[in-house]
Design an enzyme around this catalytic site. Structure first.
Site, PDB file in Angstrom:
ATOM      1  N   ASP A 132       0.855  -1.185   0.000  1.00  0.00           N
ATOM      2  CA  ASP A 132       0.000   0.000   0.000  1.00  0.00           C
ATOM      3  C   ASP A 132       0.891   1.235   0.000  1.00  0.00           C
ATOM      4  O   ASP A 132       1.852   1.302   0.769  1.00  0.00           O
ATOM      5  CB  ASP A 132      -0.842  -0.009   1.281  1.00  0.00           C
ATOM      6  CG  ASP A 132      -2.299   0.241   1.014  1.00  0.00           C
ATOM      7  OD1 ASP A 132      -2.610   1.336   0.504  1.00  0.00           O
ATOM      8  OD2 ASP A 132      -3.122  -0.631   1.328  1.00  0.00           O
ATOM      9  N   ASP A 234      -3.250   4.515  -2.258  1.00  0.00           N
ATOM     10  CA  ASP A 234      -4.358   4.993  -1.443  1.00  0.00           C
ATOM     11  C   ASP A 234      -4.852   6.365  -1.922  1.00  0.00           C
ATOM     12  O   ASP A 234      -4.036   7.285  -2.096  1.00  0.00           O
ATOM     13  CB  ASP A 234      -3.825   5.119  -0.004  1.00  0.00           C
ATOM     14  CG  ASP A 234      -4.906   5.296   1.021  1.00  0.00           C
ATOM     15  OD1 ASP A 234      -5.717   4.387   1.171  1.00  0.00           O
ATOM     16  OD2 ASP A 234      -4.930   6.359   1.675  1.00  0.00           O
ATOM     17  N   GLU A 288      -6.559   3.572  -5.838  1.00  0.00           N
ATOM     18  CA  GLU A 288      -7.879   3.554  -5.208  1.00  0.00           C
ATOM     19  C   GLU A 288      -8.617   4.729  -5.826  1.00  0.00           C
ATOM     20  O   GLU A 288      -8.267   5.876  -5.575  1.00  0.00           O
ATOM     21  CB  GLU A 288      -7.747   3.705  -3.697  1.00  0.00           C
ATOM     22  CG  GLU A 288      -9.030   3.386  -2.979  1.00  0.00           C
ATOM     23  CD  GLU A 288      -9.057   3.941  -1.561  1.00  0.00           C
ATOM     24  OE1 GLU A 288      -9.907   3.520  -0.785  1.00  0.00           O
ATOM     25  OE2 GLU A 288      -8.240   4.829  -1.243  1.00  0.00           O
ATOM     26  N   HIS A 364     -10.947  -4.042   3.086  1.00  0.00           N
ATOM     27  CA  HIS A 364     -10.898  -3.662   4.499  1.00  0.00           C
ATOM     28  C   HIS A 364     -11.762  -2.440   4.803  1.00  0.00           C
ATOM     29  O   HIS A 364     -11.871  -2.054   5.968  1.00  0.00           O
ATOM     30  CB  HIS A 364      -9.445  -3.371   4.889  1.00  0.00           C
ATOM     31  CG  HIS A 364      -8.909  -2.205   4.135  1.00  0.00           C
ATOM     32  ND1 HIS A 364      -8.675  -2.230   2.766  1.00  0.00           N
ATOM     33  CD2 HIS A 364      -8.587  -0.955   4.532  1.00  0.00           C
ATOM     34  CE1 HIS A 364      -8.254  -1.057   2.370  1.00  0.00           C
ATOM     35  NE2 HIS A 364      -8.181  -0.258   3.408  1.00  0.00           N
ATOM     36  N   ASP A 365     -12.340  -1.808   3.794  1.00  0.00           N
ATOM     37  CA  ASP A 365     -13.213  -0.649   4.009  1.00  0.00           C
ATOM     38  C   ASP A 365     -14.685  -0.992   3.786  1.00  0.00           C
ATOM     39  O   ASP A 365     -15.535  -0.090   3.778  1.00  0.00           O
ATOM     40  CB  ASP A 365     -12.846   0.479   3.040  1.00  0.00           C
ATOM     41  CG  ASP A 365     -11.462   1.040   3.310  1.00  0.00           C
ATOM     42  OD1 ASP A 365     -11.076   1.138   4.486  1.00  0.00           O
ATOM     43  OD2 ASP A 365     -10.769   1.379   2.333  1.00  0.00           O
TER      44      ASP A 365
HETATM   45  C1  GLC Z   1      -8.225   4.564   1.990  1.00  0.00           C
HETATM   46  C2  GLC Z   1      -8.041   3.312   2.823  1.00  0.00           C
HETATM   47  C3  GLC Z   1      -8.781   3.490   4.097  1.00  0.00           C
HETATM   48  C4  GLC Z   1      -8.232   4.688   4.809  1.00  0.00           C
HETATM   49  C5  GLC Z   1      -8.261   5.934   3.929  1.00  0.00           C
HETATM   50  C6  GLC Z   1      -7.386   7.003   4.473  1.00  0.00           C
HETATM   51  O1  GLC Z   1      -9.516   4.753   1.633  1.00  0.00           O
HETATM   52  O2  GLC Z   1      -8.459   2.201   2.094  1.00  0.00           O
HETATM   53  O3  GLC Z   1      -8.721   2.346   4.902  1.00  0.00           O
HETATM   54  O4  GLC Z   1      -8.968   4.918   5.969  1.00  0.00           O
HETATM   55  O5  GLC Z   1      -7.766   5.676   2.650  1.00  0.00           O
HETATM   56  O6  GLC Z   1      -6.040   6.681   4.280  1.00  0.00           O
END
Ligand code: GLC
Length: 594
Positions: A132, A234, A288, A364-365
């Site tokens: 990540d 991210d 992402e 994980h979200d």
């Molecule tokens: C992304 C991650 C998430 C995190 C956010 C802030 O969306 O997947 O888990 O809380 O970024 O870094």
């Protein structure tokens, strides 16, 4: 009256770029529209959430050695790549997404030597590792921010976005996680506000400063030189900001994510990153891509733009079963199968001739895929989990499977705020409480949608704590682990786990399932998602029932029969040219014309 929380769910964006084309030198003559081949299009990615995978030292938190001890299991799944959520040094305000040292491992996860042994262990087994990359923001405990906040003249001042208080209050920016909803936080040391799209402890880096960008590229090189095989980036579309910080245009109130993803220089920065770093390595990238509209997709991933290879799009997961405009609350009326099909079909067509897609239903979200898109009641859990795996592994896109989804792990559905660990749920709860909102309604919604549903520990066995830890787990373990766990599913050849392996083998043995043209069938059917995939004269049909009532569909015109390649139920749905699918039945057929 219900109060509306004005914050949207973190949508968590992602993008990726064009890697050095690992295309076959002389691709076989195939349909014109067949995408160019590349290893990162052919892989199946398994996401490992390290806090919850396997604890090796019994402190209740999963760690790198724990993952190393499970490498043979990961290999047995047949996956090609592991994406590891952040394991860098972090005060863990947001479970590692707040990094205080990008070149160190957080002690809870182990040491750099443990990391190296994980990387070697994966490579020895022919599995790649994607890390990540969290560089829209750092932790407020990162030395850069500590310096930056110490004085207005510090050399690191310009690493972050500061708004001096003498200019008044800055224009509203929404925060995903802040208890008060504002992305600006006043800091009395220098009498200025700093920007944080996420929590107060996650200040946004100022990408407009070339020194920041150089630091980020150095970090990337550090990990690539160690041998990592790619990055999941991210919230990467958020990196560029209009640093004059004008008032948010009205069109973006309630959908500020789309505004954040349209910064004026995002593509300039991604092209620079590509030129400086990505193009020099044979790696994979996935951004992402929350907030990225379908019309902007190719700007991030078209090969000739030299930015990313792929990104995650959030159109489905951000909206399915969620209340429009406020994604913290469920809305079961917002689950139409024709709409879901429309989303998959639209995104497939974007990448039909350029770029490449990804597909995921959990991470994980998100809450667990079987609970959200399937049916986790005992009667249907097994079939619906397999049905969703069939969908993920038969799309023209790189599939991402979240750990535990290979078993059909389900939502834990906490009812007590004290069970939650996610700062997002906790902060919204506190805010609502202060504002006198409906806490029961909020908790009922979080039981379905909270990110913690997807973060409960991996269920390895029926032993205490599911074999995850001999200590006290950092978050409660789903009590259904006594039934749903790796050991039990290994013993049962009809399990979700066995099906997952067979489904991966099917994808691996059929390049058609990677590259073949996708065509939606029976668009308005409310119970069945059916499509064909075709390549070089062969056509497979995929038929998926999304209903406990089963559903009917038919072979596409011109085909008279089909040979079943995989079926999640014992009975064949084929009745002549009709398919009568049982509850949550999934089949893949090779179509024939007699
Ligand atoms: C992304 C991650 C998430 C995190 C956010 C802030 O969306 O997947 O888990 O809380 O970024 O870094």
């Amino acid at each position: 009256m219900k109060r509306r929380l004005e914050l949207l769910l973190p949508l968590l964006a992602a993008c990726a770029h064009t890697a050095p084309p690992a295309t076959t030198p002389n691709p076989p003559a195939v349909e014109i529209s067949t995408p160019r081949r590349a290893w990162w299009k052919q892989v199946v990615v398994y996401q490992v959430y390290p806090r919850s995978f396997q604890d090796s030292d019994n402190n209740g938190v999963g760690d790198l050695r724990g993952i190393v001890s499970r490498l043979n299991y990961i290999k047995s799944l047949g996956v090609d790549v592991v994406w590891l959520n952040p394991v860098y040094q972090s005060p863990n305000d947001d479970n590692g997404y707040d990094i205080s040292d990008y070149r160190a491992i957080m002690p809870e996860m182990g040491t750099m030597a443990d990391f190296d042994s994980l990387l070697q262990g994966l490579h020895r087994r022919g599995i790649k590792l994607v890390m990540d990359l969290v560089v829209n923001h750092t932790s407020d405990e990162h030395p850069w921010f500590q310096q930056s906040r110490s004085s207005r003249t510090n050399p690191y001042r310009d690493f972050y976005h500061w708004w001096p208080a003498e200019r008044g209050t800055p224009a509203k920016r929404w925060s995903f996680f802040d208890e008060e909803g504002s992305a600006w936080r006043y800091d009395s040391t220098t009498q200025a506000f700093y920007l944080h799209y996420f929590s107060r402890k996650q200040p946004d880096l100022k990408w407009e400063n070339p020194r920041v960008r150089r630091e980020v590229y150095d970090i990337m090189r550090f990990w690539f030189d160690k041998g990592v095989d790619g990055f999941r980036m991210d919230v990467i579309p958020f990196i560029s900001k209009d640093t004059t910080f004008p008032p948010l245009p009205a069109a973006y109130h309630g959908d500020y994510v789309a505004y954040y993803a349209k910064g004026p220089k995002v593509h300039e920065y991604l092209q620079e990153m590509n030129r400086e770093v990505l193009s020099k390595y044979d790696i994979m990238t996935v951004g992402e891509g929350g907030g990225v509209a379908v019309e902007d997709a190719l700007k991030f991933v078209a090969e000739d733009r030299h930015e990313l290879q792929t990104f995650f799009q959030f159109e489905l997961v951000d909206h399915w079963g969620r209340r429009p405009g406020n994604w913290l609350y469920p809305d079961s009326s917002n689950r139409s199968l024709p709409a879901l099909k429309g989303i998959f079909t639209k995104w497939d067509s974007v990448f039909a001739t350029s770029g490449w897609g990804t597909v995921f239903l959990g991470n994980h979200d998100q809450s667990r895929m079987v609970s959200r898109y399937g049916n986790d009641t005992p009667r249907y859990r097994n079939a619906s989990a397999k049905m969703l795996q069939t969908l993920l592994l038969t799309m023209r896109a790189t599939p991402y499977i979240y750990d535990g989804d290979e078993l059909g792990m389900a939502n834990i559905r906490f009812t007590d705020i004290r069970d939650y660990r996610d700062l997002m749920t906790i902060n919204y709860y506190n805010r609502l409480k202060r504002e006198g909102g409906d806490l029961r309604e909020f908790l009922a919604g979080q039981a379905e949608l909270s990110r913690d549903n997807g973060r409960t520990p991996m269920q390895w066995s029926a032993d205490s704590n599911a074999g995850f830890t001999a200590g006290v787990p950092w978050i409660r373990i789903n009590p259904d682990y006594r039934m749903v766990n790796v050991a039990a599913e290994e013993r049962d050849t009809g399990s979700v786990l066995h099906y997952f392996r067979r489904m991966i083998q099917l994808r691996k043995s059929e390049p058609l399932l990677v590259y073949g043209k996708y065509q939606l069938l029976d668009r308005e059917n409310p119970e069945v998602f059916a499509y064909t995939r075709s390549l070089q004269g062969r056509t497979l049909m995929v038929a998926l029932s999304f209903s406990a009532k089963g559903g009917m569909t038919a072979l596409p015109a011109g085909y008279t029969s089909g040979k079943i390649l995989i079926n999640n139920l014992a009975s064949s749905p084929l009745q002549g040219t009709r398919l009568e699918l049982g509850a949550y039945q999934a089949v893949v057929l090779e179509l024939t014309r007699d």
